[in-house]
Design a protein around this motif. Structure first.
Motif, PDB file in Angstrom:
ATOM      1  N   HIS A  56      39.635  33.822  31.381  1.00 25.48           N
ATOM      2  CA  HIS A  56      39.655  34.206  32.795  1.00 25.48           C
ATOM      3  C   HIS A  56      38.404  33.671  33.483  1.00 25.48           C
ATOM      4  CE1 HIS A  56      37.274  37.398  30.944  1.00 25.48           C
ATOM      5  NE2 HIS A  56      36.931  37.884  32.109  1.00 25.48           N
ATOM      6  N   HIS A  58      35.743  34.883  35.070  1.00 33.42           N
ATOM      7  CA  HIS A  58      34.408  35.486  35.186  1.00 33.42           C
ATOM      8  C   HIS A  58      33.369  34.564  34.543  1.00 33.42           C
ATOM      9  CE1 HIS A  58      36.371  39.699  35.700  1.00 33.42           C
ATOM     10  NE2 HIS A  58      36.341  38.996  36.829  1.00 33.42           N
ATOM     11  N   HIS A  61      32.459  33.651  30.972  1.00 34.85           N
ATOM     12  CA  HIS A  61      33.467  32.943  30.162  1.00 34.85           C
ATOM     13  C   HIS A  61      33.602  31.467  30.523  1.00 34.85           C
ATOM     14  CE1 HIS A  61      34.949  36.694  28.317  1.00 34.85           C
ATOM     15  NE2 HIS A  61      34.400  37.196  29.420  1.00 34.85           N
ATOM     16  N   HIS A 121      42.774  43.458  33.035  1.00 34.90           N
ATOM     17  CA  HIS A 121      41.370  43.238  33.412  1.00 34.90           C
ATOM     18  C   HIS A 121      41.349  42.812  34.879  1.00 34.90           C
ATOM     19  CE1 HIS A 121      37.162  42.472  32.687  1.00 34.90           C
ATOM     20  NE2 HIS A 121      37.248  41.171  32.904  1.00 34.90           N
ATOM     21  N   ASP A 143      37.448  41.908  27.282  1.00 31.34           N
ATOM     22  CA  ASP A 143      37.639  42.112  28.713  1.00 31.34           C
ATOM     23  C   ASP A 143      39.008  42.743  28.971  1.00 31.34           C
ATOM     24  OD1 ASP A 143      35.949  39.608  28.208  1.00 31.34           O
ATOM     25  OD2 ASP A 143      35.337  40.169  30.235  1.00 31.34           O
ATOM     26  N   HIS A 192      36.622  47.453  30.967  1.00 27.98           N
ATOM     27  CA  HIS A 192      36.253  47.041  29.607  1.00 27.98           C
ATOM     28  C   HIS A 192      36.536  48.154  28.606  1.00 27.98           C
ATOM     29  CE1 HIS A 192      34.322  43.213  30.627  1.00 27.98           C
ATOM     30  NE2 HIS A 192      33.963  43.806  31.752  1.00 27.98           N
TER      31      HIS A 192
END
Ligand SMILES: [Zn+2]
Ligand SMILES: [Zn+2]
Length: 267
Positions: A56, A58, A61, A121, A143, A192
């Motif tokens: 994903h 964020h 990552h 998430h 996540d 989370h």
């Protein structure tokens, strides 16, 4: 099959997997140089990597993904919504490096069979991955706000599972540096996984045959490796499962390259 959590945690994620002649990364959330060095430390040249599977958008990552794609013409695999959400975060990516995947649609990346699956998430279209090599499989799910039945169905039976053990809820609630909205986000269904939620999910997975578990994506502020390990060890011990004897359990550290797992095929 080889697996190594190079880095796992809220300060950056990159996981390595190899089967046959194929090597890949899941996420590239450290600097390009840091990831190159981590790979070199386990004997893998960045040039031998076939692609990066992105969970994903964020930054923990993807922060090194753009650099690696440009420098090594490394293909990045992400869902359409994740590609859309990553616009402006990666810099310019060569067109041939932009590969689109879809949750629930399996594909081959060289010798490795890849199954992306949806996770709950707060991102555009976040996924976990199950990677198949021969009769072995490795699953990663970090996540995620809760361990849904859908995630369980995708992960159950894996040889190795890396599961999020993000926080201790009491440490999080007492943390003066986090405001109420952020605490609610992390504790919510699209935040989370807590140590306790992780431990009960691991118990189910071990009972379904998983023999290697890694606790990952620990918070730097609201958890410690010792605490995460204790919560899961205690939960397993209550059911008569002894980590280190009946199963292998490790904690992936935030800033230290993890162990290389060598998973042998059953004959
Ligand atoms: Zn993350
Ligand atoms: Zn995230």
């Amino acid at each position: 099959m080889f697996f190594c959590p190079l880095y796992s945690g809220s300060s950056g994620n990159a996981l390595f997997c190899q089967y046959g002649n194929t090597r890949l990364l899941i996420d590239a959330g450290k600097s390009g140089k840091t990831i190159e060095d981590a790979l070199a430390s386990i004997g893998a040249d960045i040039r031998s990597i076939s692609g990066v599977l992105i969970t994903h958008e964020h930054s923990d990552h993807i922060s090194g993904a753009g650099v690696l794609a440009r420098k090594y013409n490394l293909p990045l695999y992400a869902t359409r919504e994740t590609w859309w959400a990553m616009r402006g975060k990666l810099g310019k990516i060569p067109q041939e490096c932009m590969r689109e995947i879809e949750a629930g649609k399996d594909f081959w990346l060289g010798d490795i069979g890849v199954v992306p699956f949806s996770i709950p998430h707060d991102a555009a279209d976040p996924v976990g991955f199950r990677l198949y090599g021969g009769n072995l499989s490795v699953s990663t799910a970090t996540d995620l706000g809760y361990f849904s039945e859908d995630v369980y169905a995708n992960v159950a039976g894996s040889t190795l599972v890396l599961l999020e053990s993000n926080h201790d809820p009491d440490m999080l609630r007492a943390n003066p540096r986090y405001n109420a909205a952020l605490k609610a986000r992390i504790l919510g269904d699209h935040g989370h996984l807590s140590n306790e939620a992780c431990s009960s999910a691991l118990l189910r997975l071990i009972n379904a045959g998983t023999g290697n578990v890694i606790l990952g994506h620990l918070s730097g502020e609201n958890n410690t490796p010792t605490l995460a390990r204790k919560v899961s060890s205690d939960a397993l011990a209550r059911e008569g499962i002894r980590p280190g004897e009946d199963i292998r359990m490790e904690v992936a550290l935030r800033d230290e390259v993890g162990s290389v797992y060598i998973l042998k095929e059953r004959t």
